[in-house]
Scaffold this active site. Structure first.
Site, PDB file in Angstrom:
ATOM      1  N   VAL A 121     -12.810 -13.382  14.513  1.00 16.25           N
ATOM      2  CA  VAL A 121     -11.899 -14.268  15.248  1.00 16.25           C
ATOM      3  C   VAL A 121     -12.055 -14.041  16.745  1.00 16.25           C
ATOM      4  O   VAL A 121     -11.708 -12.971  17.273  1.00 16.25           O
ATOM      5  CB  VAL A 121     -10.431 -14.032  14.833  1.00 16.25           C
ATOM      6  CG1 VAL A 121      -9.515 -15.025  15.538  1.00 16.25           C
ATOM      7  CG2 VAL A 121     -10.277 -14.132  13.317  1.00 16.25           C
ATOM      8  N   ASN A 137     -11.656 -15.882  20.863  1.00 15.98           N
ATOM      9  CA  ASN A 137     -10.695 -16.711  21.593  1.00 15.98           C
ATOM     10  C   ASN A 137     -10.965 -18.197  21.421  1.00 15.98           C
ATOM     11  O   ASN A 137     -10.044 -19.012  21.492  1.00 15.98           O
ATOM     12  CB  ASN A 137     -10.741 -16.350  23.080  1.00 15.98           C
ATOM     13  CG  ASN A 137     -10.155 -14.985  23.358  1.00 15.98           C
ATOM     14  OD1 ASN A 137      -8.964 -14.770  23.223  1.00 15.98           O
ATOM     15  ND2 ASN A 137     -11.014 -14.040  23.728  1.00 15.98           N
ATOM     16  N   THR A 138     -12.216 -18.564  21.194  1.00 18.05           N
ATOM     17  CA  THR A 138     -12.587 -19.976  21.078  1.00 18.05           C
ATOM     18  C   THR A 138     -12.849 -20.384  19.635  1.00 18.05           C
ATOM     19  O   THR A 138     -12.418 -21.459  19.205  1.00 18.05           O
ATOM     20  CB  THR A 138     -13.837 -20.268  21.925  1.00 18.05           C
ATOM     21  OG1 THR A 138     -13.598 -19.866  23.283  1.00 18.05           O
ATOM     22  CG2 THR A 138     -14.175 -21.749  21.905  1.00 18.05           C
ATOM     23  N   ASN A 139     -13.562 -19.538  18.886  1.00 15.13           N
ATOM     24  CA  ASN A 139     -13.951 -19.888  17.525  1.00 15.13           C
ATOM     25  C   ASN A 139     -13.650 -18.773  16.531  1.00 15.13           C
ATOM     26  O   ASN A 139     -13.605 -17.593  16.895  1.00 15.13           O
ATOM     27  CB  ASN A 139     -15.451 -20.200  17.451  1.00 15.13           C
ATOM     28  CG  ASN A 139     -15.839 -21.439  18.226  1.00 15.13           C
ATOM     29  OD1 ASN A 139     -16.574 -21.351  19.208  1.00 15.13           O
ATOM     30  ND2 ASN A 139     -15.351 -22.590  17.831  1.00 15.13           N
ATOM     31  N   ILE A 140     -13.454 -19.170  15.285  1.00 15.00           N
ATOM     32  CA  ILE A 140     -13.421 -18.243  14.155  1.00 15.00           C
ATOM     33  C   ILE A 140     -14.710 -18.463  13.374  1.00 15.00           C
ATOM     34  O   ILE A 140     -15.010 -19.582  12.951  1.00 15.00           O
ATOM     35  CB  ILE A 140     -12.219 -18.502  13.225  1.00 15.00           C
ATOM     36  CG1 ILE A 140     -10.899 -18.298  13.980  1.00 15.00           C
ATOM     37  CG2 ILE A 140     -12.272 -17.586  12.000  1.00 15.00           C
ATOM     38  CD1 ILE A 140      -9.668 -18.668  13.158  1.00 15.00           C
ATOM     39  N   VAL A 141     -15.486 -17.398  13.208  1.00  9.12           N
ATOM     40  CA  VAL A 141     -16.711 -17.479  12.410  1.00  9.12           C
ATOM     41  C   VAL A 141     -16.453 -16.771  11.088  1.00  9.12           C
ATOM     42  O   VAL A 141     -15.989 -15.631  11.062  1.00  9.12           O
ATOM     43  CB  VAL A 141     -17.905 -16.844  13.143  1.00  9.12           C
ATOM     44  CG1 VAL A 141     -19.182 -17.032  12.327  1.00  9.12           C
ATOM     45  CG2 VAL A 141     -18.073 -17.450  14.528  1.00  9.12           C
ATOM     46  N   ASP A 185     -14.344  -6.602  18.122  1.00  8.18           N
ATOM     47  CA  ASP A 185     -15.640  -7.259  17.989  1.00  8.18           C
ATOM     48  C   ASP A 185     -16.758  -6.429  18.607  1.00  8.18           C
ATOM     49  O   ASP A 185     -17.890  -6.416  18.098  1.00  8.18           O
ATOM     50  CB  ASP A 185     -15.599  -8.651  18.625  1.00  8.18           C
ATOM     51  CG  ASP A 185     -15.165  -8.636  20.085  1.00  8.18           C
ATOM     52  OD1 ASP A 185     -14.445  -7.697  20.501  1.00  8.18           O
ATOM     53  OD2 ASP A 185     -15.535  -9.581  20.816  1.00  8.18           O
ATOM     54  N   THR A 211     -16.332 -16.212  24.856  1.00 11.82           N
ATOM     55  CA  THR A 211     -15.423 -16.683  25.900  1.00 11.82           C
ATOM     56  C   THR A 211     -15.576 -15.808  27.139  1.00 11.82           C
ATOM     57  O   THR A 211     -15.595 -16.292  28.272  1.00 11.82           O
ATOM     58  CB  THR A 211     -13.970 -16.658  25.395  1.00 11.82           C
ATOM     59  OG1 THR A 211     -13.895 -17.416  24.189  1.00 11.82           O
ATOM     60  CG2 THR A 211     -13.028 -17.249  26.422  1.00 11.82           C
ATOM     61  N   THR A 267     -24.691 -33.740  41.849  1.00 11.78           N
ATOM     62  CA  THR A 267     -23.631 -32.742  41.707  1.00 11.78           C
ATOM     63  C   THR A 267     -23.634 -32.090  40.334  1.00 11.78           C
ATOM     64  O   THR A 267     -23.468 -30.867  40.216  1.00 11.78           O
ATOM     65  CB  THR A 267     -22.257 -33.395  41.968  1.00 11.78           C
ATOM     66  OG1 THR A 267     -22.239 -33.919  43.301  1.00 11.78           O
ATOM     67  CG2 THR A 267     -21.136 -32.389  41.814  1.00 11.78           C
TER      68      THR A 267
END
Length: 282
Positions: free
Chosen positions: A7, A9-13, A109, A132, A184
């Site tokens: 788990v 901050n952005t994804n759960i694998v 992790d 993240t 830009t």
């Protein structure tokens, strides 16, 4: 089968292991608002799609850097898999000796990655996790977690540039191909991606030097292992990374499970209990 949750901050694998081998994996968005039942329905559908039986899951292991999601997944494990999940943290046997000033401050992790990388590649080594946040971890030949560096990840940097400036747009994270850019969007991509590559190159060079000083071996072969969603992009522009290993964390969870499964006790409801170990284990 073993169901492993990594788990972030952005994804759960999620990874499913059978007889020690990963048979499938999935990536979900980390959502603090989802209930155990909502995650349960999603996972059930994924199992069904792959032709797997939820009833075949005999144990669950979780590594998380998002405490608010932990209770949800623990409840999920009990309700849908009838197991009390192993949670990576104090009291879990890993085989890694943590030399951090306060071992409890090390993200689970990072320890899981250390377990997998040392088992697969030996030491000394540097592990870079492009999540993240971009983390750098130094592991000695003796499986000691010496310490590391934490930097803003590429996505955080990109979002900050968009949110804190009045005219700069949101951009896709892509390699623009040059640093002298004529618009830009490419200019921002160049600064973000090539800037990150330069940071990685410098930190790895400095960390290798310090690792060799730590081991008193100027000729030590320090391997550099990269993982995380953006590892391949960064690796494409620098030479300091030896291996890109996208499944490193899930494989580490499986290895930690093997170290702990024999001492887990079953109660009358077939739930599992964690066992406590000595202070030298994470």
């Amino acid at each position: 089968m073993l169901l492993a949750f990594d788990v972030g901050n952005t994804n759960i694998v999620l990874g499913v292991f059978k007889d020690g081998k990963m048979i499938t994996n999935w990536r979900l968005e980390t959502d603090n608002n989802k209930s155990a039942d909502e995650y349960g329905m999603i996972i059930g559908a994924l199992f069904q799609y792959e032709g797997l039986s939820v009833k075949a899951v005999k144990d669950v292991i979780i590594s998380t850097v998002v405490p608010s999601v932990l209770y949800t997944l623990q409840h999920l494990s009990l309700k849908y898999f009838h197991r009390k999940a192993i949670v990576i943290g104090a009291g879990i046997k890993t085989g890694i000796v943590v030399k951090y000033d306060n071992p409890k401050q090390v993200g689970s992790d990072r320890i899981v990655n250390a377990v997998a990388a040392h088992a697969k590649y030996g030491g000394p080594l540097i592990i870079i996790d492009f999540g993240t946040a971009t983390t750098f971890c130094a592991i000695s030949e003796k499986a000691e977690y010496i310490g590391g560096t934490i930097a803003p990840g590429l996505k955080i940097s990109s979002e900050a540039l968009f949110e804190k400036t009045a005219k700069l747009p949101k951009v896709e994270l892509e390699v623009p191909g040059s640093v002298i850019c004529r618009n830009t969007i490419n200019s921002m991509q160049s600064g973000l991606v090539y800037g990150h590559m330069g940071m990685v190159d410098y930190i790895v060079k400095k960390m290798k030097k310090e690792l060799r000083e730590y081991s008193n071996d100027d000729s030590a072969d320090v391997k550099v292992i990269a993982t995380g969603g953006l590892a391949t992009m960064i690796d494409s522009g620098i030479d300091c990374i030896d291996h890109v290993d996208k499944m490193l964390t899930l494989e580490g969870l499986q290895l930690i499970y093997e170290k702990n499964k024999k001492v887990r006790k079953s109660d009358s409801k077939a739930e599992q209990e964690r066992c406590e170990y000595g202070e030298e284990t994470f």
